[in-house]
Each structure stands twice: as C-alpha cells, then as structure tokens.
Design a protein around this motif. Structure first.
Motif, PDB file in Angstrom:
ATOM      1  N   PHE A  46       7.083   2.262  -5.122  1.00  0.00           N
ATOM      2  CA  PHE A  46       7.934   1.687  -6.214  1.00  0.00           C
ATOM      3  C   PHE A  46       8.379   0.445  -5.844  1.00  0.00           C
ATOM      4  O   PHE A  46       8.468  -0.520  -6.604  1.00  0.00           O
ATOM      5  N   PHE A  47       8.725   0.100  -4.332  1.00  0.00           N
ATOM      6  CA  PHE A  47       9.204  -1.155  -4.039  1.00  0.00           C
ATOM      7  C   PHE A  47       8.351  -2.224  -3.864  1.00  0.00           C
ATOM      8  O   PHE A  47       8.742  -3.343  -4.458  1.00  0.00           O
ATOM      9  N   LEU A  48       7.089  -2.039  -3.066  1.00  0.00           N
ATOM     10  CA  LEU A  48       6.206  -3.312  -3.146  1.00  0.00           C
ATOM     11  C   LEU A  48       5.749  -3.716  -4.427  1.00  0.00           C
ATOM     12  O   LEU A  48       5.828  -5.099  -4.715  1.00  0.00           O
ATOM     13  N   PRO A  49       5.251  -2.969  -5.287  1.00  0.00           N
ATOM     14  CA  PRO A  49       4.693  -3.452  -6.633  1.00  0.00           C
ATOM     15  C   PRO A  49       5.972  -4.135  -7.320  1.00  0.00           C
ATOM     16  O   PRO A  49       5.623  -5.243  -8.002  1.00  0.00           O
ATOM     17  N   ALA A  50       7.055  -3.892  -7.521  1.00  0.00           N
ATOM     18  CA  ALA A  50       8.066  -4.432  -8.053  1.00  0.00           C
ATOM     19  C   ALA A  50       8.491  -5.712  -7.507  1.00  0.00           C
ATOM     20  O   ALA A  50       8.703  -6.791  -8.048  1.00  0.00           O
ATOM     21  N   LEU A  51       8.572  -5.736  -6.215  1.00  0.00           N
ATOM     22  CA  LEU A  51       8.857  -6.829  -5.282  1.00  0.00           C
ATOM     23  C   LEU A  51       7.716  -8.034  -5.687  1.00  0.00           C
ATOM     24  O   LEU A  51       7.768  -9.314  -6.121  1.00  0.00           O
ATOM     25  N   LEU A  52       6.406  -7.658  -5.408  1.00  0.00           N
ATOM     26  CA  LEU A  52       5.335  -8.678  -5.824  1.00  0.00           C
ATOM     27  C   LEU A  52       5.396  -9.108  -7.178  1.00  0.00           C
ATOM     28  O   LEU A  52       4.827 -10.164  -7.416  1.00  0.00           O
ATOM     29  N   THR A  53       5.486  -8.069  -8.080  1.00  0.00           N
ATOM     30  CA  THR A  53       5.479  -8.573  -9.652  1.00  0.00           C
ATOM     31  C   THR A  53       6.613  -9.401  -9.917  1.00  0.00           C
ATOM     32  O   THR A  53       6.263 -10.363 -10.678  1.00  0.00           O
ATOM     33  N   VAL A  64      -1.013  -6.622 -13.902  1.00  0.00           N
ATOM     34  CA  VAL A  64      -0.829  -7.011 -12.643  1.00  0.00           C
ATOM     35  C   VAL A  64       0.073  -5.756 -11.811  1.00  0.00           C
ATOM     36  O   VAL A  64      -0.266  -5.382 -10.695  1.00  0.00           O
ATOM     37  N   ARG A  65       1.252  -5.274 -12.578  1.00  0.00           N
ATOM     38  CA  ARG A  65       1.912  -4.293 -12.026  1.00  0.00           C
ATOM     39  C   ARG A  65       1.316  -2.960 -11.747  1.00  0.00           C
ATOM     40  O   ARG A  65       1.418  -2.447 -10.820  1.00  0.00           O
ATOM     41  N   MET A  66       0.351  -2.582 -12.692  1.00  0.00           N
ATOM     42  CA  MET A  66      -0.340  -1.585 -12.614  1.00  0.00           C
ATOM     43  C   MET A  66      -1.393  -1.506 -11.643  1.00  0.00           C
ATOM     44  O   MET A  66      -1.480  -0.383 -10.843  1.00  0.00           O
ATOM     45  N   PHE A  67      -1.978  -2.715 -11.482  1.00  0.00           N
ATOM     46  CA  PHE A  67      -3.148  -2.934 -10.412  1.00  0.00           C
ATOM     47  C   PHE A  67      -2.328  -2.644  -8.956  1.00  0.00           C
ATOM     48  O   PHE A  67      -2.876  -2.249  -7.905  1.00  0.00           O
ATOM     49  N   MET A  68      -0.946  -3.232  -8.972  1.00  0.00           N
ATOM     50  CA  MET A  68      -0.479  -3.307  -7.595  1.00  0.00           C
ATOM     51  C   MET A  68      -0.038  -2.036  -7.347  1.00  0.00           C
ATOM     52  O   MET A  68       0.005  -1.426  -6.028  1.00  0.00           O
ATOM     53  N   ILE A  69       0.383  -1.102  -8.368  1.00  0.00           N
ATOM     54  CA  ILE A  69       0.911   0.352  -8.070  1.00  0.00           C
ATOM     55  C   ILE A  69      -0.232   1.107  -7.868  1.00  0.00           C
ATOM     56  O   ILE A  69      -0.089   2.043  -6.563  1.00  0.00           O
ATOM     57  N   THR A  70      -1.399   0.907  -8.182  1.00  0.00           N
ATOM     58  CA  THR A  70      -2.602   1.562  -7.875  1.00  0.00           C
ATOM     59  C   THR A  70      -2.924   1.293  -6.433  1.00  0.00           C
ATOM     60  O   THR A  70      -3.270   2.258  -5.799  1.00  0.00           O
ATOM     61  N   SER A  71      -2.941  -0.001  -6.177  1.00  0.00           N
ATOM     62  CA  SER A  71      -3.540  -0.407  -4.923  1.00  0.00           C
ATOM     63  C   SER A  71      -2.468   0.206  -3.676  1.00  0.00           C
ATOM     64  O   SER A  71      -2.973   0.679  -2.653  1.00  0.00           O
ATOM     65  N   VAL A  72      -1.213  -0.080  -4.017  1.00  0.00           N
ATOM     66  CA  VAL A  72      -0.139   0.486  -2.752  1.00  0.00           C
ATOM     67  C   VAL A  72      -0.301   2.013  -2.897  1.00  0.00           C
ATOM     68  O   VAL A  72      -0.084   2.647  -1.649  1.00  0.00           O
ATOM     69  N   LEU A  73      -0.355   2.869  -3.893  1.00  0.00           N
ATOM     70  CA  LEU A  73      -0.380   4.321  -3.810  1.00  0.00           C
ATOM     71  C   LEU A  73      -1.557   4.730  -3.157  1.00  0.00           C
ATOM     72  O   LEU A  73      -1.540   5.543  -2.241  1.00  0.00           O
ATOM     73  N   ALA A  74      -2.753   4.158  -3.509  1.00  0.00           N
ATOM     74  CA  ALA A  74      -3.924   4.662  -2.713  1.00  0.00           C
ATOM     75  C   ALA A  74      -3.942   4.077  -1.608  1.00  0.00           C
ATOM     76  O   ALA A  74      -4.468   4.960  -0.542  1.00  0.00           O
ATOM     77  N   GLY A  75      -3.240   2.979  -0.937  1.00  0.00           N
ATOM     78  CA  GLY A  75      -3.145   2.755   0.473  1.00  0.00           C
ATOM     79  C   GLY A  75      -2.108   3.537   1.251  1.00  0.00           C
ATOM     80  O   GLY A  75      -2.493   3.983   2.444  1.00  0.00           O
TER      81      GLY A  75
END
Length: 310
Positions: free
Chosen positions: A235-242, A260-271
């Motif tokens: 939750f934190f990293l995508p919100a910050l990057l967005t 962009v936000r959905m891509f970031m959430i997907t990337s962070v959760l997968a990692g």
C-alpha cells in the motif's frame, strides 16, 4: 517430520535460498496440477525417500505438511497473488466509506481463509472443533479489520474535512499502516489457538517431543509480521511513487495516473510476496532453553523445530 519441512530445513537456511524456493513454489501454473497427480507425486517422494534432490512445488504448494491433506485450490500459495491483486487494488481506491468497508471485508475474508488453511495443523482443542473456533474468531477479526479500514473515510465525510492536509493523511498516509496492522491482527486472531494450546515441536530426526505454547507464539508472531510487511509495503510504496508521478505531471490524465498506480501495485505485490514469505524459515527453529520445563526434561536437543505455517 514431513518431507517438505526437512527440505526447507536443509535448503532454506538463508533468506536468498528461501526467496529462490518461494519464487518456484508461487508459480501459478502449479494450480493446474490435479489432485490425483499431486497424490501420486507425494507418494512417490515419500516412498523413494528423496527429499533433498526432488522439486517441492507440487507438494509444498498443494499439501498441508501437518495434516497431509490437499489444500483447496483457491487457498494454495500459487493462488495468493492472482486472487489478492484485484482485492488489494479495490481496497486502495479509497472512494467512499461503504465501498472501502466492502472491499476490505472481502480482502480480509480471503487472507483469513488463506491463513486458516495454511497455519500449523498440529493444534488440539478439546472443547469444540478447532476449525469451528478459528472460523468464529476469523469472522470477528474480519469485521473489525474492515471497520478500521473504512473508519478514516467515514470520519472525514461525517465531519466534512476536505482540506488538502486531511486528504493527504486519510487517503495517502493512513491506509498503509492500517492495512498492515489489520493484516497482522487477523493472522494473530485466527491462529490464536496455536499460542493458547501450543503446537508440536520436533527434534532433528522429526520425532515429536512435545507441544509448546512458546513455539506457537513464535510461529504466529513471525507470520503476522511477514503479513504486515507484505501489505503495508504494497500500500505504501505505490501511493508514494504515484504521488511523485502526479507532482511531476508524468501522467497527465486521471486514466493514465490510475494505470500507473495499478502497475505499481502489481509490481510491488509480486515482488514483496516472496520477500515476505522468505523473512523467516518455513521450518522454524527454537532453542531448547526457550521452551517449557516439561519439554526440557524430555529431550537433550539444543534446538527444536516446528512448522511455522504461512
């Protein structure tokens, strides 16, 4: 000791080793394996005695190491990311209090079910069936967690707090720690019988030497912490990057910003999923001196082992 626990104990000593193992275990294609194929593979593995050279994906992702039962498809580790991803995205929208409550209720329902099916299976409760108790606890935890997740929005709308600072705090800063804390809370509640009644601990040869509440407490704490790190970071990293993308005006339309936000959430959760699962050993270790007196008198082993659960 289950063959997979022996494998994790031997091959998952370091964080990097565990990360590589989980990267294999979380492959969604493993969900295509049939129950009959899983049983045949597990039987062959057990009969041949090959635990350190055989792949563990079919076994580890589909069969509970304590009960030897096949886990339902939706609650196997490879299904966690595909199912959780849309639930996390929906929970991050922060539109209205009712919508947030519903999305987080569904999200916590799934993660609590996942915890229920993948926790330690050696707990014994005499009063009434263990699963019934855990379901009762889980429903209470899910409702409470969903309410806490929607509370900031409800408070903001009720008192018409629309300032930019309030919007920043309620919609950007609070969701990450709240979701992380509530995710840890649901784990602790649904697996509370483990530290109330204890879990089995084993010696190096896999022989059960006793039931320990302290081992159960350690297993639940580690799992709750890993779950908090997973969803708090997601939750934190995508919100910050967005936020920075929005300030820099890289995404000039709301639709582009949402993508962009959905891509970031997907990337962070997968990692973060294999990272969080690798934080602590799957075959947990606890020092003999940290255990109860009755266990101390039953073994001379300096370290004992238990299934941490997921």
């Amino acid at each position: 000791m289950d063959a997979n626990l022996r494998f994790w104990r031997a091959e998952g000593q370091s964080f990097f080793q565990r990360f590589l193992l989980w990267a294999d275990v979380l492959d969604p294609l493993l969900l295509l394996k049939s129950s009959d194929e899983i049983r045949r593979t597990r039987l062959l593995l057990q009969n041949s005695g090959k635990t350190l050279s055989e792949p563990i994906q079919n076994d580890q992702s589909s069969v509970h190491p304590d009960t030897d039962k096949i886990i339902p498809v939706l609650f196997r580790p490879p299904a966690f990311l595909p199912i959780c991803l849309p639930l996390v995205i929906a929970s991050s929208l922060q539109l209205q209090a009712k919508q947030t409550f519903f999305s987080q209720f569904v999200f916590h329902t799934y993660t609590t079910g996942f915890t229920l099916f993948n926790g330690n299976g050696t707990v014994k409760v005499e009063e009434y069936p263990l699963q019934q108790k855990q379901i009762f606890y889980g429903l209470g935890a899910i409702s409470y967690a969903a309410c806490i997740g929607a509370l900031p929005l409800l408070f903001m709308n009720r008192y018409t707090l629309k300032s930019s600072v309030t919007q920043l705090v309620v919609k950007k800063l609070l969701p990450a720690p709240l979701l992380g804390l509530m995710s840890a809370f649901t784990v602790a509640v649904v697996r509370s019988p483990e530290f109330e009644n204890g879990i089995e601990v084993m010696d190096r040869n896999g022989k059960v030497v006793g039931v320990s509440q302290k081992a159960g407490e350690k297993a639940v704490k580690e799992t709750a912490l890993s779950r908090a790190v997973l969803f708090g970071t997601t939750f934190f990293l995508p919100a910050l990057l967005t936020y920075f993308v929005e300030r820099a005006k890289f995404a000039k339309t709301p639709r582009a910003l949402a993508s962009v936000r959905m891509f970031m959430i997907t990337s962070v959760l997968a990692g973060m999923l294999p990272v969080s699962l690798s934080m602590f050993p799957q075959c947990g270790e606890i020092k003999r001196t940290d255990l109860e007196p009755e266990i101390l008198s039953s073994t001379e082993e300096t370290e004992l082992f238990y299934n941490r659960g997921i």
